[in-house]
Design a protein around this motif. Sequence first.
Motif, PDB file in Angstrom:
ATOM      1  N   GLN A 327       0.844  -1.192   0.000  1.00  0.00           N
ATOM      2  CA  GLN A 327       0.000   0.000   0.000  1.00  0.00           C
ATOM      3  C   GLN A 327       0.880   1.243   0.000  1.00  0.00           C
ATOM      4  O   GLN A 327       1.736   1.407   0.871  1.00  0.00           O
ATOM      5  CB  GLN A 327      -0.911  -0.006   1.238  1.00  0.00           C
ATOM      6  N   ASP A 328       0.671   2.088  -1.000  1.00  0.00           N
ATOM      7  CA  ASP A 328       1.368   3.381  -1.087  1.00  0.00           C
ATOM      8  C   ASP A 328       2.884   3.238  -0.978  1.00  0.00           C
ATOM      9  O   ASP A 328       3.562   3.989  -0.266  1.00  0.00           O
ATOM     10  CB  ASP A 328       0.867   4.322   0.017  1.00  0.00           C
ATOM     11  N   GLY A 329       3.424   2.253  -1.672  1.00  0.00           N
ATOM     12  CA  GLY A 329       4.869   2.096  -1.715  1.00  0.00           C
ATOM     13  C   GLY A 329       5.480   1.449  -0.486  1.00  0.00           C
ATOM     14  O   GLY A 329       6.700   1.414  -0.341  1.00  0.00           O
ATOM     15  N   LYS A 330       4.634   0.924   0.388  1.00  0.00           N
ATOM     16  CA  LYS A 330       5.135   0.256   1.587  1.00  0.00           C
ATOM     17  C   LYS A 330       4.524  -1.146   1.694  1.00  0.00           C
ATOM     18  O   LYS A 330       3.447  -1.400   1.158  1.00  0.00           O
ATOM     19  CB  LYS A 330       4.813   1.073   2.839  1.00  0.00           C
ATOM     20  N   VAL A 331       5.222  -2.008   2.415  1.00  0.00           N
ATOM     21  CA  VAL A 331       4.778  -3.388   2.556  1.00  0.00           C
ATOM     22  C   VAL A 331       4.694  -3.747   4.035  1.00  0.00           C
ATOM     23  O   VAL A 331       5.605  -3.443   4.814  1.00  0.00           O
ATOM     24  CB  VAL A 331       5.747  -4.373   1.870  1.00  0.00           C
ATOM     25  N   GLU A 332       3.580  -4.389   4.394  1.00  0.00           N
ATOM     26  CA  GLU A 332       3.479  -5.011   5.708  1.00  0.00           C
ATOM     27  C   GLU A 332       3.335  -6.505   5.497  1.00  0.00           C
ATOM     28  O   GLU A 332       2.577  -6.936   4.624  1.00  0.00           O
ATOM     29  CB  GLU A 332       2.265  -4.482   6.491  1.00  0.00           C
ATOM     30  N   VAL A 347      12.412  -8.545   0.798  1.00  0.00           N
ATOM     31  CA  VAL A 347      11.232  -7.903   0.217  1.00  0.00           C
ATOM     32  C   VAL A 347      11.600  -6.542  -0.367  1.00  0.00           C
ATOM     33  O   VAL A 347      11.156  -6.182  -1.468  1.00  0.00           O
ATOM     34  CB  VAL A 347      10.114  -7.763   1.274  1.00  0.00           C
ATOM     35  N   ALA A 348      12.406  -5.790   0.338  1.00  0.00           N
ATOM     36  CA  ALA A 348      12.830  -4.476  -0.160  1.00  0.00           C
ATOM     37  C   ALA A 348      13.571  -4.618  -1.483  1.00  0.00           C
ATOM     38  O   ALA A 348      13.348  -3.849  -2.432  1.00  0.00           O
ATOM     39  CB  ALA A 348      13.703  -3.788   0.879  1.00  0.00           C
ATOM     40  N   ALA A 349      14.466  -5.604  -1.569  1.00  0.00           N
ATOM     41  CA  ALA A 349      15.227  -5.809  -2.802  1.00  0.00           C
ATOM     42  C   ALA A 349      14.320  -6.218  -3.953  1.00  0.00           C
ATOM     43  O   ALA A 349      14.487  -5.759  -5.089  1.00  0.00           O
ATOM     44  CB  ALA A 349      16.301  -6.872  -2.572  1.00  0.00           C
ATOM     45  N   ALA A 350      13.339  -7.067  -3.675  1.00  0.00           N
ATOM     46  CA  ALA A 350      12.457  -7.559  -4.735  1.00  0.00           C
ATOM     47  C   ALA A 350      11.513  -6.483  -5.252  1.00  0.00           C
ATOM     48  O   ALA A 350      11.191  -6.451  -6.445  1.00  0.00           O
ATOM     49  CB  ALA A 350      11.651  -8.750  -4.223  1.00  0.00           C
ATOM     50  N   LEU A 351      11.068  -5.587  -4.382  1.00  0.00           N
ATOM     51  CA  LEU A 351      10.088  -4.577  -4.773  1.00  0.00           C
ATOM     52  C   LEU A 351      10.700  -3.204  -5.010  1.00  0.00           C
ATOM     53  O   LEU A 351       9.982  -2.261  -5.366  1.00  0.00           O
ATOM     54  CB  LEU A 351       8.977  -4.476  -3.721  1.00  0.00           C
ATOM     55  N   GLY A 352      11.998  -3.078  -4.780  1.00  0.00           N
ATOM     56  CA  GLY A 352      12.663  -1.805  -5.038  1.00  0.00           C
ATOM     57  C   GLY A 352      12.268  -0.704  -4.085  1.00  0.00           C
ATOM     58  O   GLY A 352      12.124   0.454  -4.487  1.00  0.00           O
TER      59      GLY A 352
END
Length: 716
Positions: A327-332, A347-352
């Motif tokens: 949501q809005d460029g963030k992941v929970e 997760v950060a690496a996979a989604l940039g």
Amino acid sequence: ADQATAATAWQPSVYLGFEPDGQIVITAHRSEMGTGSRTSLPLVVAEELDVDWKAVRVEQAIGDTRYGSQNTDGSCSVRDFVEAMHQAGATARLMMERAAAQKWGVPPGEVSLRMGKVTHAASNRSATLGELVAIASTLPVPAKEDLRFKKPEDYRYIGKEVAIIDQHDIVTGKAVFGMDAKRPGMLYAAVERPPVYDSKVKAFDDSEALKVKGVRKTVQLPPFKQPHLFQQLGGVAVVADSTYAAFEGRKKLKVDWDLNADHAGFNSDGYKQELFASVHKPGKVVRNRGDFDTAFAGAARKLEADYYVPMLAHASMEPPVAVAEWQDGKVEAWCPTQNPQAVQEAVAAALGVAQKDVTCHVTLLGGGFGRKSKPDYVVEAALLSKAAGKPVKVVWTREDDIRFDYFHSVAAMHMKGGLDASGKIQSWLFRSAFPPILSTFAAGADYGADFETGMALNELLFDVPHIRAENCPAKHHVRQGWLRSVCHIFHAFAIHSFVDELAHLNKTNYVDYFLKTIGPDRHVDLTKDGVKPWNNGQSTETFPLDTGRLRRVLESCAEKSGYAKFQNTKNRAIGIAAHRSFLSYVATAVEIAIDGQGNLTIPNVWTVADVGQIVMPDRVRAQFEGSAVFGASLAMMGEITADAGRIAQSNFHNYPVARLKEAPGKIDVTIVDSKAPHTGVGEPGVPVMAPALTAAIFAATGKRIRDLPIKRTKLV
């Protein structure tokens, strides 16, 4: 950490906070999968703070580097953080006492905190923690040298029988595991992954899958890349309204795979021969003492043997599962993970996105054994949530879990022993070939990392004048990962089986021969053999390689089991082994029974463990009880094989784990009373099971098992 700070009026430590009414909140920053870490570490804080344990609320931490390492792996949670927990509790206790002294205008030395109440005996005044929080929060944090730590004889909780905090919720079904996690509007996904390692989707037809009621869409995941670290495998996902619809839709997918030619030819039988060819040639020397070649050539008697341990799967009772919401460029994410910080990174690496924009909530784990420190399944959920625009739960079936694991390495080992006229070992060669875990982090790596060779290959405690240890190359064809006790599984099997063979060659028993082989009580200095000891990443000054501790656990285990006096028959026999791993010293004796049809059972197991100081005796015993079952399961029936690059096993019918009839009937665990520093508990009970078990089989049947699992050998 930010959430904890916002919820509390005062937080003297990242692990400890107080709400305005004095409610004590202790943060559990490690994951809970039965080891007790969610209880044991907070328990130390409560002990040092000197409060009623029942008045404490424990909250599970999200992933955040400010807690230090959160990777609940390697049998190191208590070892690495017990001091920090003592400091957190002692710091808050001193600050509460100083707050009371300031409130009453008395010397701080006259004030004491006991069981959650601060008192000044001279004036008969007392205060609750809630009455002191506001003042304490304004005081400077005391220096470490000002802290007073409780004496062990004054402990209320440490070393005592305390139940884990989740016990009631677990047995009543209220506990939240990964599969229990939910989000409003959540969709479900199942992924069709490449059947051969490092393969990609060439094309796919989803027309029939989309006809399944409840299927919303299909999503092609990004292809697998080397080195893979903890990224997902790629493939095609089916996103649906339920797990049933997702699974049914996946069955209807038609995927054309671009198979990796190097790995599509992977066959376990052929690969086994490759490994033995590797260990029958000189490898990379990882330890050298004396002159093995000359000594072996002149030996009065010689013995050579090959040992083999197959590839293994984790098969924890709860397969991988994760919920993610983009949501809005963030992941929970909500998931059963052993390492929430690795979730953030992957997760950060996979989604940039930045790691700070990934929040990982840790649920209870239905088993882990090292598998759930690799967050590939969480990456899948995050990618699919972004694609679907809704929260997505990725659910792995048992078949997914076994076929697409981070497999524990298959290993082939070659041993040579040269004896003098008295039968004492004078020369020892140990060669080991296994596809390394290092290949997870460095594509193409075919030699073990220091931590892999440091797991018993080059850290033997033997008093033998000529020793050479070699690591031989092995290419990987699947994802390699660590499993409970890692390389000790196969190295300990080879070492102690070979010692048992040498003992019988000399018409003696393992205990007497092993004690002669490790020699007098001493601290072994491996640097003289050109080895920089890995030693589980710890200094040898604090955690020396101590033959005396190893000798004592073996002698104690032999006595408790009646090893020396046990009357071995063709139907009943006993075997024993002692090993140092994860800085701990463990000996296990195994009694077996074999009926007329060759069916094997294990009536008794005795374990003696020296793990230094302990926090929760019940959890320590439980870990060694679990190790006996786990180790027996691997030794008797654990085997993963591949054919044309595809994993042959898929569920418990062809990758069985020990059920009641195969598991040890009675497990007796003795924990040595020790003042030594805390060492590992979760893993060191596993390596001794296989060699002790196969030694018992030899004592009963005369059949020497060098090739695991035991189920391959007909016992009558």
